[in-house]
Design a protein around this motif. Structure first.
Motif, mmCIF file in Angstrom:
data_model
loop_
_atom_site.group_PDB
_atom_site.id
_atom_site.type_symbol
_atom_site.label_atom_id
_atom_site.label_comp_id
_atom_site.label_asym_id
_atom_site.label_seq_id
_atom_site.Cartn_x
_atom_site.Cartn_y
_atom_site.Cartn_z
ATOM 1 N N LYS A 1 -33.454 95.165 -15.767
ATOM 2 C CA LYS A 1 -33.784 93.541 -15.947
ATOM 3 C C LYS A 1 -32.754 92.657 -15.429
ATOM 4 C CE LYS A 1 -37.610 95.274 -18.692
ATOM 5 N NZ LYS A 1 -38.566 95.367 -18.306
ATOM 6 N N GLY A 2 -31.635 93.173 -14.575
ATOM 7 C CA GLY A 2 -30.926 92.055 -13.273
ATOM 8 C C GLY A 2 -30.724 90.924 -13.975
ATOM 9 N N CYS A 3 -30.399 91.533 -15.617
ATOM 10 C CA CYS A 3 -29.743 90.424 -16.098
ATOM 11 C C CYS A 3 -27.974 90.264 -16.342
ATOM 12 C CB CYS A 3 -29.850 90.385 -17.785
ATOM 13 S SG CYS A 3 -31.323 91.001 -18.286
ATOM 14 N N ALA A 4 -27.619 91.534 -15.256
ATOM 15 C CA ALA A 4 -26.019 91.667 -14.614
ATOM 16 C C ALA A 4 -25.789 90.738 -13.452
ATOM 17 C CB ALA A 4 -25.676 93.211 -14.650
ATOM 18 N N ALA A 5 -26.602 90.449 -12.656
ATOM 19 C CA ALA A 5 -26.653 90.016 -12.199
ATOM 20 C C ALA A 5 -26.713 88.117 -11.866
ATOM 21 C CB ALA A 5 -28.097 89.486 -10.774
ATOM 22 N N CYS A 6 -26.298 88.182 -12.966
ATOM 23 C CA CYS A 6 -25.892 86.845 -13.784
ATOM 24 C C CYS A 6 -24.951 86.670 -14.830
ATOM 25 C CB CYS A 6 -27.341 85.045 -14.011
ATOM 26 S SG CYS A 6 -27.819 85.110 -12.479
ATOM 27 N N HIS A 7 -24.883 87.609 -15.514
ATOM 28 C CA HIS A 7 -23.997 87.834 -17.066
ATOM 29 C C HIS A 7 -22.923 88.873 -16.730
ATOM 30 C CE1 HIS A 7 -26.376 84.470 -18.737
ATOM 31 N NE2 HIS A 7 -27.424 85.538 -18.870
ATOM 32 N N GLN A 8 -21.668 88.863 -16.557
ATOM 33 C CA GLN A 8 -20.502 89.296 -16.675
ATOM 34 C C GLN A 8 -20.334 89.649 -17.810
ATOM 35 O OE1 GLN A 8 -19.349 90.605 -13.351
ATOM 36 N NE2 GLN A 8 -21.849 90.159 -13.063
ATOM 37 N N ALA A 9 -19.146 90.868 -18.378
ATOM 38 C CA ALA A 9 -18.793 90.468 -19.368
ATOM 39 C C ALA A 9 -17.843 89.446 -19.830
ATOM 40 C CB ALA A 9 -17.696 91.473 -19.833
ATOM 41 N N THR A 10 -17.092 88.991 -19.517
ATOM 42 C CA THR A 10 -16.178 87.830 -19.728
ATOM 43 C C THR A 10 -15.373 86.796 -19.062
ATOM 44 O OG1 THR A 10 -14.305 89.528 -18.450
ATOM 45 C CG2 THR A 10 -14.610 90.104 -21.469
ATOM 46 N N VAL A 11 -16.265 86.835 -18.091
ATOM 47 C CA VAL A 11 -15.903 85.509 -16.807
ATOM 48 C C VAL A 11 -17.409 85.020 -16.611
ATOM 49 C CG1 VAL A 11 -15.393 85.206 -14.845
ATOM 50 C CG2 VAL A 11 -14.696 87.468 -15.241
ATOM 51 N N ASP A 12 -17.467 83.508 -17.031
ATOM 52 C CA ASP A 12 -18.639 82.978 -16.473
ATOM 53 C C ASP A 12 -18.970 82.901 -15.279
ATOM 54 O OD1 ASP A 12 -18.539 82.183 -19.236
ATOM 55 O OD2 ASP A 12 -18.016 80.277 -18.817
ATOM 56 N N THR A 13 -20.154 83.605 -14.961
ATOM 57 C CA THR A 13 -20.055 82.898 -13.165
ATOM 58 C C THR A 13 -21.713 82.077 -12.924
ATOM 59 O OG1 THR A 13 -21.628 85.371 -13.570
ATOM 60 C CG2 THR A 13 -19.817 85.655 -12.964
ATOM 61 N N VAL A 14 -22.682 82.963 -12.506
ATOM 62 C CA VAL A 14 -24.187 81.806 -12.785
ATOM 63 C C VAL A 14 -24.420 81.676 -13.800
ATOM 64 C CG1 VAL A 14 -26.118 81.655 -12.247
ATOM 65 C CG2 VAL A 14 -24.539 82.834 -10.667
ATOM 66 N N GLY A 15 -24.442 82.778 -14.726
ATOM 67 C CA GLY A 15 -24.821 82.154 -16.497
ATOM 68 C C GLY A 15 -23.397 82.682 -16.596
ATOM 69 N N PRO A 16 -23.182 81.949 -18.034
ATOM 70 C CA PRO A 16 -22.270 82.166 -19.453
ATOM 71 C C PRO A 16 -21.935 83.642 -19.270
ATOM 72 C CG PRO A 16 -24.162 81.229 -20.428
ATOM 73 C CD PRO A 16 -24.434 81.675 -18.835
ATOM 74 N N SER A 17 -20.237 84.281 -19.679
ATOM 75 C CA SER A 17 -20.682 85.594 -19.668
ATOM 76 C C SER A 17 -20.355 85.956 -21.134
ATOM 77 C CB SER A 17 -18.561 85.195 -20.648
ATOM 78 O OG SER A 17 -18.237 84.971 -21.150
ATOM 79 N N GLN B 1 -34.648 80.341 -17.992
ATOM 80 C CA GLN B 1 -35.731 80.372 -18.065
ATOM 81 C C GLN B 1 -37.036 80.988 -17.415
ATOM 82 O OE1 GLN B 1 -38.292 76.781 -18.733
ATOM 83 N NE2 GLN B 1 -39.222 77.187 -20.274
ATOM 84 N N PRO B 2 -36.992 80.988 -16.336
ATOM 85 C CA PRO B 2 -38.180 82.024 -15.654
ATOM 86 C C PRO B 2 -37.165 83.696 -16.026
ATOM 87 C CG PRO B 2 -36.536 81.299 -13.917
ATOM 88 C CD PRO B 2 -35.972 80.631 -15.070
ATOM 89 N N GLN B 3 -36.184 84.345 -16.868
ATOM 90 C CA GLN B 3 -35.841 85.396 -16.807
ATOM 91 C C GLN B 3 -36.357 86.024 -18.013
ATOM 92 O OE1 GLN B 3 -33.777 86.331 -14.168
ATOM 93 N NE2 GLN B 3 -33.759 84.157 -13.584
ATOM 94 N N LEU B 4 -36.646 84.992 -19.262
ATOM 95 C CA LEU B 4 -37.257 85.645 -20.298
ATOM 96 C C LEU B 4 -38.616 86.072 -20.198
ATOM 97 C CD1 LEU B 4 -36.501 82.352 -22.633
ATOM 98 C CD2 LEU B 4 -35.421 84.260 -22.725
ATOM 99 N N ASN B 5 -39.445 85.398 -18.588
ATOM 100 C CA ASN B 5 -40.461 86.554 -18.392
ATOM 101 C C ASN B 5 -39.798 88.347 -18.348
ATOM 102 O OD1 ASN B 5 -42.018 84.803 -18.231
ATOM 103 N ND2 ASN B 5 -41.542 84.240 -16.078
ATOM 104 N N ALA B 6 -38.844 88.874 -18.305
ATOM 105 C CA ALA B 6 -38.022 89.895 -18.420
ATOM 106 C C ALA B 6 -37.835 90.618 -19.496
ATOM 107 C CB ALA B 6 -36.781 89.918 -17.548
ATOM 108 N N THR B 7 -37.981 89.108 -20.809
ATOM 109 C CA THR B 7 -37.842 90.199 -22.139
ATOM 110 C C THR B 7 -38.774 89.201 -22.738
ATOM 111 O OG1 THR B 7 -36.743 87.987 -22.487
ATOM 112 C CG2 THR B 7 -35.193 89.586 -21.318
ATOM 113 N N LYS B 8 -39.757 88.883 -22.754
ATOM 114 C CA LYS B 8 -40.612 88.725 -23.553
ATOM 115 C C LYS B 8 -41.654 89.389 -23.922
ATOM 116 C CE LYS B 8 -41.858 83.556 -22.368
ATOM 117 N NZ LYS B 8 -42.076 82.676 -21.740
ATOM 118 N N SER B 9 -42.131 90.788 -22.803
ATOM 119 C CA SER B 9 -43.004 91.387 -23.338
ATOM 120 C C SER B 9 -42.095 92.749 -24.053
ATOM 121 C CB SER B 9 -42.958 91.672 -21.834
ATOM 122 O OG SER B 9 -41.857 92.188 -21.077
#
Ligand code: HEC
Length: 108
Positions: free
Chosen positions: A31-47, A83-91
């Motif tokens: 779902k592409g979540c890994a683009a912004c979420h890393q295991a332990t380091v904050d990048t675009v999104g929190p770790s 918020q827009p990423q939730l379109n990938a999880t809502k369904s």
């Protein structure tokens, strides 16, 4: 004599939480979540670690967030990016959401 170069790359992910979290990992990546979420380091999104700590013992709330039914608690100021990423999880089905939530929570 020929040189034989052996590159043994074994990526064996042994998840303590078992098959359900394994499926969650697939979802997380597909779902592409890994683009912004890393295991332990904050990048675009929190770790994932930070998210897992915020939602420790609150798996139901995390599932609600992924359905778009719960407010952001980790970094609300940046929710506009998430918020827009939730379109990938809502369904996703309840089972898939549970697997995804358990995968995220396994980073605590
Ligand atoms: C474009 C970058 C980006 C992508 C892609 C992305 N996220 Fe996020 N995510 C963020 C940012 C920024 C935040 C911080 C805002 C917030 O807390 O809601 C965040 C926060 C979160 C949170 C914490 C929610 C809270 O209560 O604050 C969860 C859980 C989460 N993301 C899961 C996911 C999942 C699952 C996916 C894949 C479907 C995903 N993210 C894809 C950027 C992204």
């Amino acid at each position: 004599m020929k040189k034989v170069i052996l590159s043994a790359v074994l990526g064996v992910a042994v998840m303590a939480t078992g098959a359900l979290a394994g499926n969650g990992e697939q979802l997380f990546k597909s779902k592409g979540c890994a683009a912004c979420h890393q295991a332990t380091v904050d990048t675009v999104g929190p770790s994932l670690k930070k998210i897992a700590q915020a939602y420790a013992g609150k798996e139901a709330d995390l599932i609600k967030f992924l359905k778009g039914e719960h407010k952001a608690i980790v970094d609300p100021a940046k929710f506009a990016i998430m918020q827009p990423q939730l379109n990938a999880t809502k369904s996703l089905s309840d089972e898939e959401l549970k697997a995804l939530a358990e995968y995220i929570l396994s980073f605590k």
